[in-house]
Design a protein around this motif. Structure first.
Motif, PDB file in Angstrom:
ATOM      1  N   ILE A 133      -1.711  -0.951  -4.039  1.00 29.25           N
ATOM      2  CA  ILE A 133      -2.947  -0.191  -3.866  1.00 29.25           C
ATOM      3  C   ILE A 133      -2.555   1.166  -3.260  1.00 29.25           C
ATOM      4  N   GLY A 134      -3.519   2.077  -3.187  1.00 28.09           N
ATOM      5  CA  GLY A 134      -3.248   3.366  -2.560  1.00 28.09           C
ATOM      6  C   GLY A 134      -4.389   3.760  -1.650  1.00 28.09           C
ATOM      7  N   MET A 135      -4.047   4.469  -0.568  1.00 24.41           N
ATOM      8  CA  MET A 135      -5.077   4.887   0.393  1.00 24.41           C
ATOM      9  C   MET A 135      -4.742   6.288   0.914  1.00 24.41           C
ATOM     10  N   CYS A 179       0.823  -1.217   0.000  1.00 27.99           N
ATOM     11  CA  CYS A 179       0.000   0.000   0.000  1.00 27.99           C
ATOM     12  C   CYS A 179       0.856   1.266   0.000  1.00 27.99           C
ATOM     13  N   ASP A 180       0.516   2.178  -0.909  1.00 25.77           N
ATOM     14  CA  ASP A 180       1.021   3.559  -0.882  1.00 25.77           C
ATOM     15  C   ASP A 180       0.079   4.292   0.076  1.00 25.77           C
ATOM     16  N   LEU A 181       0.545   4.490   1.308  1.00 25.10           N
ATOM     17  CA  LEU A 181      -0.333   4.977   2.385  1.00 25.10           C
ATOM     18  C   LEU A 181      -0.173   6.489   2.568  1.00 25.10           C
ATOM     19  N   GLY A 182      -1.327   7.193   2.530  1.00 28.19           N
ATOM     20  CA  GLY A 182      -1.275   8.652   2.460  1.00 28.19           C
ATOM     21  C   GLY A 182      -0.784   9.024   1.068  1.00 28.19           C
ATOM     22  N   CYS A 183      -1.442   8.394   0.078  1.00 31.20           N
ATOM     23  CA  CYS A 183      -0.904   8.348  -1.293  1.00 31.20           C
ATOM     24  C   CYS A 183      -1.008   9.664  -2.034  1.00 31.20           C
ATOM     25  N   ILE A 205       4.214  -1.362   3.128  1.00 36.30           N
ATOM     26  CA  ILE A 205       3.624  -0.028   3.211  1.00 36.30           C
ATOM     27  C   ILE A 205       4.700   0.977   2.848  1.00 36.30           C
ATOM     28  N   ALA A 206       4.408   1.803   1.834  1.00 37.68           N
ATOM     29  CA  ALA A 206       5.282   2.936   1.515  1.00 37.68           C
ATOM     30  C   ALA A 206       4.503   4.190   1.908  1.00 37.68           C
ATOM     31  N   ALA A 207       4.980   4.887   2.908  1.00 36.71           N
ATOM     32  CA  ALA A 207       4.273   6.089   3.394  1.00 36.71           C
ATOM     33  C   ALA A 207       5.195   7.285   3.170  1.00 36.71           C
TER      34      ALA A 207
END
Ligand code: SAM
Length: 212
Positions: free
Chosen positions: A71-73, A49-53, A110-112
Motif C-alpha cells: 500500500i502507499g501513504m 507500506c510505501d510511507l511518504g510515497c 515499511i519502505a520510507a
C-alpha cells in the motif's frame, strides 16, 4: 505573502514531480536491488507500506516484484491522486507519518524513501516511534535519506511558488534515533550519487527490524 506548508507545496507540484521521478528507479541499480531484498523479506507476511510515497514509484516497483500486498501513504493529497492514477492496483491513502492512522502491529514492512527528509530530529524520532508502533514483531523498515549537514530550501519548483526544506542527516544519528525508538539495526548501506540521475548527495539506506 502566501504561506505554504511543505504538504501543500508537494500537492501543488505533484503532477510535475510524478513526471520527473516516477521512472527514476530505472537508473538506480542499488535501489532496485535493496527493494528486491525488502520485498523478499516481507513477501507473504502481510501489508507493506510505501510511507511518504509521493507518486508511488516505490510501491509500484514492489508490486512488480510480486509484493501485491503493498500500500502507499502520503500526507499530500495531490501525491495520492497521482499515485492512484499511475497504479490503480495499489491502495494509496492520505496519512501522516507523525500520527499514523493505523493500529499497532498492522504492517509487516515499511519502505520510507526520502520521506523523513523534511523532518528535524524531534519529528524524525516521532516518525520512527510511529513506524515501530505500527510494525508487527519481526517487521522490517527500509529508510533512505541524503547524507550531510544542514538543509536546502526551495521557494520555487516547476515554476510554482513552494516552501519546502530538505534536511541532510548524519548516518549514525539516524541509526541512534531508530534504535532509541526500539529498532535493531540490520544493515547500513551508503552510496555515492549517480551522476546526471539525481541530486549530487551521498545516500544512506538503513534496514532495521522490530525485535520484540
Ligand atoms: C522527497 S518526497 C519522496 C517521495 C517518494 N518517496 C520518492 O522517493 O520519490 C517526500 C514525500 O514525503 C511526504 N511527506 C512529508 N511529510 C509527511 C508526513 N508527515 N506524512 C506523510 N508523508 C509526508 C511528502 O508529501 C512527499 O511526497
Amino acid at each position: 505573502m502566501e504561506t505554504l506548508s511543505a504538504t501543500e507545496s508537494y500537492s501543488r507540484v505533484a503532477g510535475e514531480y510524478a513526471a520527473e521521478f516516477y521512472h527514476e528507479l530505472d537508473g538506480k541499480i542499488l535501489d532496485r536491488t535493496l527493494l528486491k531484498r525488502f520485498a523478499e523479506s516481507v513477501m507473504g507476511r502481510g501489508i507493506a507500506c510505501d510511507l511518504g510515497c509521493g507518486p508511488g514509484e516505490i510501491a509500484h516497483y514492489l508490486y512488480e516484484q510480486g509484493l501485491t500486498s503493498v500500500i502507499g501513504m502520503d500526507l499530500a493529497e495531490g501525491m495520492i491522486e497521482q499515485a492512484s492514477r499511475l497504479d490503480a492496483r495499489i491502495p494509496f491513502s492520505v496519512g501522516d507519518m507523525l500520527c499514523l492512522p493505523v493500529q499497532n502491529d498492522a504492517w509487516v514492512g515499511i519502505a520510507a524513501f526520502y520521506s523523513i527528509v523534511h523532518f528535524q530530529e524531534e519529528q524524525a524520532r516521532k516518525a520512527f516511534a510511529e513506524m515501530y508502533r505500527v510494525l508487527q514483531p519481526d517487521g522490517l523498515a527500509l529508510i533512505t535519506f541524503h547524507i550531510g549537514e544542514g538543509s536546502v530550501r526551495r521557494d520555487e519548483w516547476y515554476g510554482q511558488p513552494v516552501d519546502i526544506t530538505w534536511y541532510l542527516f548524519d548516518v549514525d544519528d539516524v541509526g541512534a534515533w531508530m534504535q532509541a525508538a526500539g529498532f535493531e539495526m540490520e544493515d547500513v548501506i551508503i552510496r555515492h550519487p549517480y551522476p546526471g540521475v539525481e541530486h549530487p548527495s551521498r545516500r544512506a539506506y538503513l534496514f532495521a527490524r522490530k525485535k520484540v
